[in-house]
Write a protein that holds these residues in place. Structure first.
Motif, PDB file in Angstrom:
ATOM      1  N   UNK A 153      41.455  28.384   2.036  1.00  0.00           N
ATOM      2  CA  UNK A 153      41.250  29.591   2.853  1.00  0.00           C
ATOM      3  C   UNK A 153      42.010  29.437   4.174  1.00  0.00           C
ATOM      4  N   UNK A 154      42.617  30.539   4.611  1.00  0.00           N
ATOM      5  CA  UNK A 154      43.527  30.406   5.755  1.00  0.00           C
ATOM      6  C   UNK A 154      42.845  29.891   7.026  1.00  0.00           C
ATOM      7  N   UNK A 155      41.550  30.214   7.303  1.00  0.00           N
ATOM      8  CA  UNK A 155      40.944  29.615   8.514  1.00  0.00           C
ATOM      9  C   UNK A 155      40.865  28.088   8.423  1.00  0.00           C
ATOM     10  N   UNK A 156      40.548  27.599   7.223  1.00  0.00           N
ATOM     11  CA  UNK A 156      40.456  26.154   7.050  1.00  0.00           C
ATOM     12  C   UNK A 156      41.827  25.504   7.141  1.00  0.00           C
ATOM     13  N   UNK A 157      42.855  26.163   6.535  1.00  0.00           N
ATOM     14  CA  UNK A 157      44.216  25.623   6.610  1.00  0.00           C
ATOM     15  C   UNK A 157      44.704  25.589   8.052  1.00  0.00           C
ATOM     16  N   UNK A 158      44.395  26.632   8.792  1.00  0.00           N
ATOM     17  CA  UNK A 158      44.786  26.683  10.202  1.00  0.00           C
ATOM     18  C   UNK A 158      44.120  25.558  10.984  1.00  0.00           C
ATOM     19  N   UNK A 159      42.834  25.329  10.696  1.00  0.00           N
ATOM     20  CA  UNK A 159      42.123  24.257  11.374  1.00  0.00           C
ATOM     21  C   UNK A 159      42.769  22.896  11.077  1.00  0.00           C
ATOM     22  N   UNK A 160      43.088  22.657   9.810  1.00  0.00           N
ATOM     23  CA  UNK A 160      43.740  21.399   9.436  1.00  0.00           C
ATOM     24  C   UNK A 160      45.104  21.245  10.121  1.00  0.00           C
ATOM     25  N   UNK A 161      45.856  22.332  10.149  1.00  0.00           N
ATOM     26  CA  UNK A 161      47.188  22.283  10.776  1.00  0.00           C
ATOM     27  C   UNK A 161      47.091  21.933  12.260  1.00  0.00           C
ATOM     28  N   UNK A 162      46.117  22.522  12.940  1.00  0.00           N
ATOM     29  CA  UNK A 162      45.963  22.255  14.367  1.00  0.00           C
ATOM     30  C   UNK A 162      45.516  20.817  14.617  1.00  0.00           C
ATOM     31  N   UNK A 163      44.644  20.315  13.762  1.00  0.00           N
ATOM     32  CA  UNK A 163      44.223  18.915  13.901  1.00  0.00           C
ATOM     33  C   UNK A 163      45.401  17.967  13.679  1.00  0.00           C
ATOM     34  N   UNK A 164      46.223  18.274  12.651  1.00  0.00           N
ATOM     35  CA  UNK A 164      47.404  17.449  12.388  1.00  0.00           C
ATOM     36  C   UNK A 164      48.391  17.530  13.548  1.00  0.00           C
ATOM     37  N   UNK A 165      48.518  18.708  14.125  1.00  0.00           N
ATOM     38  CA  UNK A 165      49.401  18.893  15.282  1.00  0.00           C
ATOM     39  C   UNK A 165      48.951  18.015  16.440  1.00  0.00           C
ATOM     40  N   UNK A 166      47.637  18.002  16.691  1.00  0.00           N
ATOM     41  CA  UNK A 166      47.127  17.171  17.774  1.00  0.00           C
ATOM     42  C   UNK A 166      47.323  15.694  17.510  1.00  0.00           C
ATOM     43  N   UNK A 167      47.088  15.276  16.268  1.00  0.00           N
ATOM     44  CA  UNK A 167      47.276  13.863  15.926  1.00  0.00           C
ATOM     45  C   UNK A 167      48.733  13.451  16.082  1.00  0.00           C
ATOM     46  N   UNK A 168      49.642  14.298  15.600  1.00  0.00           N
ATOM     47  CA  UNK A 168      51.067  13.991  15.718  1.00  0.00           C
ATOM     48  C   UNK A 168      51.489  13.920  17.177  1.00  0.00           C
ATOM     49  N   UNK A 169      50.930  14.799  18.001  1.00  0.00           N
ATOM     50  CA  UNK A 169      51.261  14.805  19.424  1.00  0.00           C
ATOM     51  C   UNK A 169      50.805  13.517  20.094  1.00  0.00           C
ATOM     52  N   UNK A 170      49.611  13.063  19.743  1.00  0.00           N
ATOM     53  CA  UNK A 170      49.094  11.817  20.314  1.00  0.00           C
ATOM     54  C   UNK A 170      49.949  10.620  19.904  1.00  0.00           C
ATOM     55  N   UNK A 171      50.297  10.553  18.607  1.00  0.00           N
ATOM     56  CA  UNK A 171      51.098   9.425  18.124  1.00  0.00           C
ATOM     57  C   UNK A 171      52.489   9.434  18.756  1.00  0.00           C
ATOM     58  N   UNK A 172      53.141  10.605  18.744  1.00  0.00           N
ATOM     59  CA  UNK A 172      54.486  10.693  19.316  1.00  0.00           C
ATOM     60  C   UNK A 172      54.469  10.379  20.805  1.00  0.00           C
ATOM     61  N   UNK A 173      53.468  10.909  21.518  1.00  0.00           N
ATOM     62  CA  UNK A 173      53.372  10.638  22.955  1.00  0.00           C
ATOM     63  C   UNK A 173      53.116   9.173  23.249  1.00  0.00           C
TER      64      UNK A 173
END
Length: 550
Positions: A153-173
């Motif tokens: 469901x798109x709300x759940x996919x959006x939630x997962x995408x945002x969590x992955x975005x935050x994790x990637x930002x933390x690792x890259x930073x």
């Protein structure tokens, strides 16, 4: 014992989360997709020892995190696979040219790519390109297409995408902070590395190349006061031969030990030809050099300016002269947009245009008729013809010389230069230089057939790398490009009739033949040669001012 039902099917592949596929893509691109970068880093003395190996591993993780940072918000079921295939194709093509020719994918290189015509694309196709696309696109692409994609469901996919975005930002930073002490001096000392990170290099450079035309300033008029210094003098016939990819290092006139200039050497003995041995180009590619060398600004001001002005050809037309551009290349980069022009690609002359590409002699074919078709009022004041060569355009150097005129053998007869012995590459290139020598001599012969005062100027747009330090072709950023990509040949031939008309001393150019010069002199020297007065002409950059030109 019971046998399996004939209608039984193998178990279905588990559906993959879009973020799982994006993560796998990021890891692939950060490792195998960046082989040219890892090869370049491994060769740097700055990264010797265990500390260097640790830095390279950290850089790979940083690139993977940065890629996931970009891919995570786009990880939707219908978008993941097309985006992944685009990234794989981009990285594979960039990797091929960086590995094969030692180039980098910067905005200038991408601009050249976008303006490449079909002939040049054909010259770049090779078995090595197919091999790179096999391991860089086909194999991972087939694997990717076989993976079922889970649909959430798109709300759940959006939630997962945002969590992955935050994790990637933390690792890259975090990785950036940890490695900044080593990364900052490395990027400062080796600026080309920033244009080797796939696929960011192609994405950034393409956006810059496409944004360029949309942000162009309005074209400003230039030299509208231009006029002939002596309207009663006989009308001159001038030819500017715009060379392609000729490097001064391979011109015999400049001391190269091979006989690449037999016909020009004979003309030099007659005393009417001068070779300038210390000329520097505006850029390292046609796209960068040609607009710059026809500008009145000079390289330093041209590169730093956002303003756009008319060019040398416009000023000559303002002075009332007839101007004609004859192109045997992939266009004039906007320089000839406002003058009559001819494209040899429309011709199909037997013996001169095999396989849809013409040898440079074709530009002299029918030239008198083309000049006769120009405005007769302007012709009466003088004619300036620009011949834009195919010259030594690579990597298919062997295609630039007719078979009957090949002098140095064996030739590298493929565009995969790294597959040939270096001497064979040099042989093919030197043959193209020797053919340019022949074309220039033929141009002088054509000029001698006309009674009016005449002259020819030849200068190449940029040079070339022929395998030195594992570099091929051209187009490296100017600050880091080797001299072979910036040191270009320049030749002038002036008829006795023109010298007599102007009252010039016979060898007036000899004192400047070995002086440091550049493309900055072309605009002002051509105006001086055409005897055109205008406030924008600088006699400090006019080579013919020393001859007594007005």
């Amino acid at each position: 014992m019971t046998s399996a039902s004939p209608t039984a099917h193998p178990p279905a592949r588990p559906a993959r989360h879009p973020l799982w596929l994006s993560g796998a893509l990021a890891l692939w691109l950060a490792t195998l997709g960046n082989l040219p970068l890892w090869r370049a880093l491994w060769a740097l003395p700055d990264l010797a020892g265990w500390r260097g190996g640790l830095f390279i591993a950290g850089t790979a993780l940083f690139i993977a995190a940065a890629l996931w940072l970009v891919l995570a918000p786009l990880s939707w079921p219908r978008l993941t696979k097309p985006l992944a295939l685009l990234c794989l194709a981009t990285a594979a093509s960039s990797s091929h040219f960086m590995l094969a020719y030692g180039v980098v994918i910067d905005p200038g290189m991408m601009t050249n790519t976008l303006q490449t015509d079909l002939r040049e694309v054909r010259d770049l196709l090779s078995p090595s390109l197919l091999w790179t696309f096999t391991w860089g696109l086909l194999l991972p692409g087939v694997w990717l297409l076989r993976q079922p994609v889970a649909r959430l469901p798109w709300p759940r996919q959006l939630q997962h995408n945002l969590l992955a975005l935050g994790a990637a930002l933390l690792v890259a930073g975090g990785l950036l902070v940890l490695g900044f002490q080593d990364l900052a001096p490395l990027m400062r000392n080796h600026k080309s590395l920033r244009y080797m990170v796939n696929p960011f290099n192609a994405a950034w450079s393409t956006s810059r190349a496409l944004a360029g035309p949309a942000t162009l300033a309005p074209l400003q008029p230039l030299g509208t006061d231009a006029h002939p210094s002596n309207p009663r003098a006989p009308a001159p016939l001038l030819v500017l031969v715009l060379g392609e990819t000729a490097r001064a290092a391979n011109f015999a006139l400049g001391g190269y030990p091979r006989d690449t200039n037999p016909e020009l050497s004979r003309l030099a003995q007659e005393g009417d030809l001068t070779y300038f041995s210390q000329v520097t180009s505006c850029g390292t590619s046609t796209q960068a050099s040609v607009p710059c060398m026809f500008s009145h600004l000079g390289r330093e001001a041209f590169v730093g300016s956002q303003d756009r002005f008319e060019n040398l050809l416009d000023v000559l037309q303002h002075a009332g002269l007839a101007v004609l551009w004859v192109d045997n290349q992939s266009g004039c980069k906007g320089v000839c947009d406002r003058v009559p022009s001819v494209d040899t690609r429309a011709l199909n002359l037997p013996g001169l245009c095999p396989d849809g590409a013409c040898f440079d002699e074709v530009m002299l074919h029918g030239l008198d008729e083309r000049i006769a078709a120009l405005d007769p009022v302007k012709r009466a004041r003088g004619v300036v013809v620009v011949l834009h060569q195919m010259g030594s355009h690579g990597p298919a150097y062997f295609k630039r010389t007719p078979a009957a005129l090949k002098h140095f053998t064996p030739e590298c007869d493929t565009n995969a230069l790294q597959k040939c012995e270096r001497q064979a590459v040099v042989n093919a290139y030197d043959n193209s230089i020797r053919y340019t020598d022949h074309v220039l001599a033929q141009t002088v012969t054509w000029l001698k057939q006309h009674a009016q005062p005449s002259a020819m100027v030849y200068v190449s747009d940029h040079g070339e790398s022929l395998g030195e330090n594992n570099l091929y072709l051209h187009g490296l950023p100017y600050a880091m490009a080797p001299e072979t990509q910036k040191h270009v040949p320049m030749v002038t031939w002036v008829s006795p009739a023109l010298r007599q008309t102007r009252g010039w001393v016979h060898d007036c150019l000899a004192s400047q033949a070995k002086q440091p010069l550049s493309h900055d002199h072309l605009f002002h020297s051509l105006l001086g040669l055409a005897d055109v007065e205008t406030q924008v002409r600088s006699d400090a950059r006019n080579l013919f001012a020393h001859c007594g030109a007005h």
